[in-house]
Write a protein that holds these residues in place. Structure first.
Motif, PDB file in Angstrom:
ATOM      1  N   VAL A  68       0.851  -1.187   0.000  1.00  0.00           N
ATOM      2  CA  VAL A  68       0.000   0.000   0.000  1.00  0.00           C
ATOM      3  C   VAL A  68       0.889   1.240   0.000  1.00  0.00           C
ATOM      4  O   VAL A  68       1.747   1.381   0.881  1.00  0.00           O
ATOM      5  CB  VAL A  68      -0.934   0.021   1.232  1.00  0.00           C
ATOM      6  N   ILE A  69       0.706   2.110  -0.991  1.00  0.00           N
ATOM      7  CA  ILE A  69       1.450   3.371  -0.997  1.00  0.00           C
ATOM      8  C   ILE A  69       0.506   4.483  -0.549  1.00  0.00           C
ATOM      9  O   ILE A  69      -0.465   4.808  -1.240  1.00  0.00           O
ATOM     10  CB  ILE A  69       2.044   3.687  -2.381  1.00  0.00           C
ATOM     11  N   VAL A  70       0.792   5.022   0.626  1.00  0.00           N
ATOM     12  CA  VAL A  70      -0.010   6.127   1.150  1.00  0.00           C
ATOM     13  C   VAL A  70       0.488   7.404   0.467  1.00  0.00           C
ATOM     14  O   VAL A  70       1.673   7.737   0.566  1.00  0.00           O
ATOM     15  CB  VAL A  70       0.125   6.233   2.694  1.00  0.00           C
ATOM     16  N   GLY A  71      -0.388   8.081  -0.264  1.00  0.00           N
ATOM     17  CA  GLY A  71       0.033   9.223  -1.075  1.00  0.00           C
ATOM     18  C   GLY A  71       0.546   8.770  -2.436  1.00  0.00           C
ATOM     19  O   GLY A  71       1.275   9.488  -3.120  1.00  0.00           O
ATOM     20  N   GLY A  72       0.127   7.600  -2.856  1.00  0.00           N
ATOM     21  CA  GLY A  72       0.653   6.974  -4.073  1.00  0.00           C
ATOM     22  C   GLY A  72       0.258   7.645  -5.380  1.00  0.00           C
ATOM     23  O   GLY A  72       0.793   7.296  -6.426  1.00  0.00           O
ATOM     24  N   HIS A  73      -0.675   8.614  -5.326  1.00  0.00           N
ATOM     25  CA  HIS A  73      -0.979   9.355  -6.555  1.00  0.00           C
ATOM     26  C   HIS A  73       0.006  10.512  -6.764  1.00  0.00           C
ATOM     27  O   HIS A  73      -0.029  11.185  -7.784  1.00  0.00           O
ATOM     28  CB  HIS A  73      -2.409   9.924  -6.523  1.00  0.00           C
ATOM     29  N   GLY A  74       0.859  10.762  -5.785  1.00  0.00           N
ATOM     30  CA  GLY A  74       1.842  11.849  -5.901  1.00  0.00           C
ATOM     31  C   GLY A  74       2.996  11.447  -6.809  1.00  0.00           C
ATOM     32  O   GLY A  74       3.054  10.329  -7.326  1.00  0.00           O
ATOM     33  N   GLN A  75       3.923  12.385  -6.979  1.00  0.00           N
ATOM     34  CA  GLN A  75       5.002  12.209  -7.960  1.00  0.00           C
ATOM     35  C   GLN A  75       5.888  11.013  -7.645  1.00  0.00           C
ATOM     36  O   GLN A  75       6.094  10.132  -8.476  1.00  0.00           O
ATOM     37  CB  GLN A  75       5.866  13.467  -7.991  1.00  0.00           C
ATOM     38  N   LEU A  76       6.429  10.989  -6.427  1.00  0.00           N
ATOM     39  CA  LEU A  76       7.361   9.919  -6.099  1.00  0.00           C
ATOM     40  C   LEU A  76       6.616   8.601  -5.875  1.00  0.00           C
ATOM     41  O   LEU A  76       7.100   7.532  -6.233  1.00  0.00           O
ATOM     42  CB  LEU A  76       8.175  10.300  -4.859  1.00  0.00           C
ATOM     43  N   GLY A  77       5.411   8.706  -5.302  1.00  0.00           N
ATOM     44  CA  GLY A  77       4.583   7.523  -5.094  1.00  0.00           C
ATOM     45  C   GLY A  77       4.294   6.791  -6.399  1.00  0.00           C
ATOM     46  O   GLY A  77       4.385   5.563  -6.476  1.00  0.00           O
ATOM     47  N   GLN A  78       3.980   7.553  -7.456  1.00  0.00           N
ATOM     48  CA  GLN A  78       3.711   6.938  -8.763  1.00  0.00           C
ATOM     49  C   GLN A  78       4.929   6.224  -9.315  1.00  0.00           C
ATOM     50  O   GLN A  78       4.829   5.148  -9.897  1.00  0.00           O
ATOM     51  CB  GLN A  78       3.286   8.014  -9.772  1.00  0.00           C
ATOM     52  N   LEU A  79       6.095   6.855  -9.115  1.00  0.00           N
ATOM     53  CA  LEU A  79       7.335   6.224  -9.590  1.00  0.00           C
ATOM     54  C   LEU A  79       7.544   4.873  -8.898  1.00  0.00           C
ATOM     55  O   LEU A  79       7.848   3.867  -9.538  1.00  0.00           O
ATOM     56  CB  LEU A  79       8.524   7.159  -9.323  1.00  0.00           C
ATOM     57  N   PHE A  80       7.344   4.840  -7.575  1.00  0.00           N
ATOM     58  CA  PHE A  80       7.548   3.585  -6.841  1.00  0.00           C
ATOM     59  C   PHE A  80       6.442   2.575  -7.163  1.00  0.00           C
ATOM     60  O   PHE A  80       6.710   1.382  -7.229  1.00  0.00           O
ATOM     61  CB  PHE A  80       7.702   3.841  -5.336  1.00  0.00           C
ATOM     62  N   GLN A  81       5.229   3.057  -7.380  1.00  0.00           N
ATOM     63  CA  GLN A  81       4.167   2.139  -7.820  1.00  0.00           C
ATOM     64  C   GLN A  81       4.596   1.426  -9.100  1.00  0.00           C
ATOM     65  O   GLN A  81       4.506   0.206  -9.224  1.00  0.00           O
ATOM     66  CB  GLN A  81       2.873   2.913  -8.084  1.00  0.00           C
ATOM     67  N   ARG A  82       5.103   2.217 -10.062  1.00  0.00           N
ATOM     68  CA  ARG A  82       5.518   1.646 -11.341  1.00  0.00           C
ATOM     69  C   ARG A  82       6.636   0.616 -11.133  1.00  0.00           C
ATOM     70  O   ARG A  82       6.589  -0.487 -11.680  1.00  0.00           O
ATOM     71  CB  ARG A  82       5.979   2.775 -12.276  1.00  0.00           C
ATOM     72  N   MET A  83       7.617   0.966 -10.296  1.00  0.00           N
ATOM     73  CA  MET A  83       8.735   0.047 -10.080  1.00  0.00           C
ATOM     74  C   MET A  83       8.270  -1.247  -9.418  1.00  0.00           C
ATOM     75  O   MET A  83       8.698  -2.331  -9.804  1.00  0.00           O
ATOM     76  CB  MET A  83       9.828   0.721  -9.233  1.00  0.00           C
ATOM     77  N   PHE A  84       7.391  -1.141  -8.416  1.00  0.00           N
ATOM     78  CA  PHE A  84       6.898  -2.350  -7.746  1.00  0.00           C
ATOM     79  C   PHE A  84       6.070  -3.193  -8.712  1.00  0.00           C
ATOM     80  O   PHE A  84       6.194  -4.416  -8.740  1.00  0.00           O
ATOM     81  CB  PHE A  84       6.073  -1.991  -6.507  1.00  0.00           C
ATOM     82  N   GLU A  85       5.219  -2.546  -9.508  1.00  0.00           N
ATOM     83  CA  GLU A  85       4.386  -3.312 -10.437  1.00  0.00           C
ATOM     84  C   GLU A  85       5.219  -3.981 -11.527  1.00  0.00           C
ATOM     85  O   GLU A  85       4.951  -5.129 -11.896  1.00  0.00           O
ATOM     86  CB  GLU A  85       3.291  -2.414 -11.037  1.00  0.00           C
ATOM     87  N   LEU A  86       6.243  -3.266 -11.995  1.00  0.00           N
ATOM     88  CA  LEU A  86       7.133  -3.872 -13.001  1.00  0.00           C
ATOM     89  C   LEU A  86       7.896  -5.064 -12.426  1.00  0.00           C
ATOM     90  O   LEU A  86       8.452  -5.871 -13.161  1.00  0.00           O
ATOM     91  CB  LEU A  86       8.128  -2.833 -13.533  1.00  0.00           C
ATOM     92  N   SER A  87       7.940  -5.138 -11.091  1.00  0.00           N
ATOM     93  CA  SER A  87       8.636  -6.241 -10.435  1.00  0.00           C
ATOM     94  C   SER A  87       7.652  -7.312  -9.965  1.00  0.00           C
ATOM     95  O   SER A  87       8.033  -8.222  -9.222  1.00  0.00           O
ATOM     96  CB  SER A  87       9.444  -5.727  -9.241  1.00  0.00           C
ATOM     97  N   GLY A  88       6.395  -7.176 -10.357  1.00  0.00           N
ATOM     98  CA  GLY A  88       5.430  -8.233 -10.078  1.00  0.00           C
ATOM     99  C   GLY A  88       4.690  -8.136  -8.754  1.00  0.00           C
ATOM    100  O   GLY A  88       4.010  -9.087  -8.366  1.00  0.00           O
TER     101      GLY A  88
END
Ligand code: NAD
Length: 297
Positions: free
Chosen positions: A25-45
């Protein structure tokens, strides 16, 4: 180009080091850095959920089976938001991406009794990939349960630096607060002096152009973020005041036309830099060559 090869590397995804992990769960995940980490985690499965500003009414539902919670909200709200995370599963990893570390780490250790680690990515959301970037981390509790996370970040290409939260915040006083503040003041000064910026550019050597770019890029970013970073700790203000005082002393030297004092101070600083002075001369020549090539393109 480098950019293309990194993005095709991303498209094919990254190895997943902890496939058993329950949702992140990324709290604040719609923000700039949150989106970047969302992408990295999703690209890693990994499965990623966002807990945004308007989602707190269903926070229990989002958080009840979280394997890891990543806090990435505006700095000034971070500790208050961490304090709302008291109901996490015992084995859930609690982490944050905040640019300051002592306060958030303390808040995470207080609210959660499971694994805790503080992260500070030393980059903004505008990077093409994590290759060659640095992520600083501060151990909180049960490091054995988040080693996979540290290794995952390394698989993304970043290198890791471990430091205590206090030392981190002291370093950031110089590396972030003072540096961003001097850029801010330089920008204010330029705006007040109001030179013709295209004329400045046409008169510029590559080194000045680079300096102008370093200052100008600040103002393409988020004012709130930089206000928060600069004003995040009382030691930042104390450091900035000492800089201001030295600026004043240096001006006195000019008023007295004291070239001997100037030369003496100069050699003191040269001595302080030691071998790095020569090293930086060579390194900056390389950077300037690159900057020159890319502006001609
Ligand atoms: P941002 O403003 O882009 O994102 C913050 C997000 O938090 C937004 O989506 C906002 O809606 C959300 N938010 C606000 N209140 C909330 C609440 N009560 N509950 C849940 N979400 C809420 O900021 P950012 O630049 O992504 O920064 C986030 C964190 O990353 C900060 O701690 C910052 O220090 C750190 N950081 C940022 C950078 C950078 O360059 N942007 C670099 C390193 C570290």
């Amino acid at each position: 180009t480098m950019r293309e090869s990194y993005s095709s590397e991303n498209d094919s995804g990254f190895k997943c080091l902890n496939p058993q992990l329950r949702p992140i769960v990324i709290v604040g995940g719609h923000g700039q850095l949150g989106q970047l980490f969302q992408r990295m985690f999703e690209l890693s499965g990994y499965q990623v959920r966002i807990l945004g500003r308007d989602d707190w009414h269903r926070a229990d539902e989002i958080l009840h089976d979280a394997g890891m919670v990543v806090v990435s909200v505006p700095i000034h709200m971070t500790e208050a938001i961490i304090a709302k995370l008291g109901q996490l599963p015992e084995d859930c990893i609690l982490t944050d991406l905040t640019s300051v570390k002592s306060g958030p780490l303390q808040a995470m250790l207080e609210v959660h009794s499971g694994p805790v680690v503080g992260l500070h990515p030393m980059f903004g959301p505008d990077i093409p990939s994590l290759a060659k970037q640095v992520v600083v981390y501060c151990d909180g509790r049960n490091p054995e349960s988040y080693q996979w996370l540290l290794e995952q970040i390394q698989i993304w290409g970043a290198s890791l630096n471990r430091i205590s939260a206090i030392e981190h915040d002291q370093g950031m006083t110089l590396i972030q607060a003072l540096r961003h503040f001097t850029s801010f003041v330089y920008g204010v000064h330029l705006a007040e002096e109001d030179p013709k910026i295209d004329q400045l550019m046409s008169l510029s050597s590559p080194i000045y152009r680079l300096e102008l770019a370093m200052v100008g890029r600040l103002f393409a970013q988020d004012a709130q973020l930089y206000a928060d970073i600069i004003m995040s700790a009382p030691q930042n203000l104390a450091m900035i005041k000492r800089f201001h005082q030295r600026f004043g002393e240096a001006i006195e030297m000019l008023e007295l036309q004291d070239k001997a004092a100037f030369k003496q101070a100069f050699s003191q600083v040269e001595h302080w830099f030691g071998d790095y002075a020569q090293h930086f001369l060579v390194e900056s020549q390389g950077l300037l060559r690159q900057a020159n090539d890319s502006t001609r393109r």
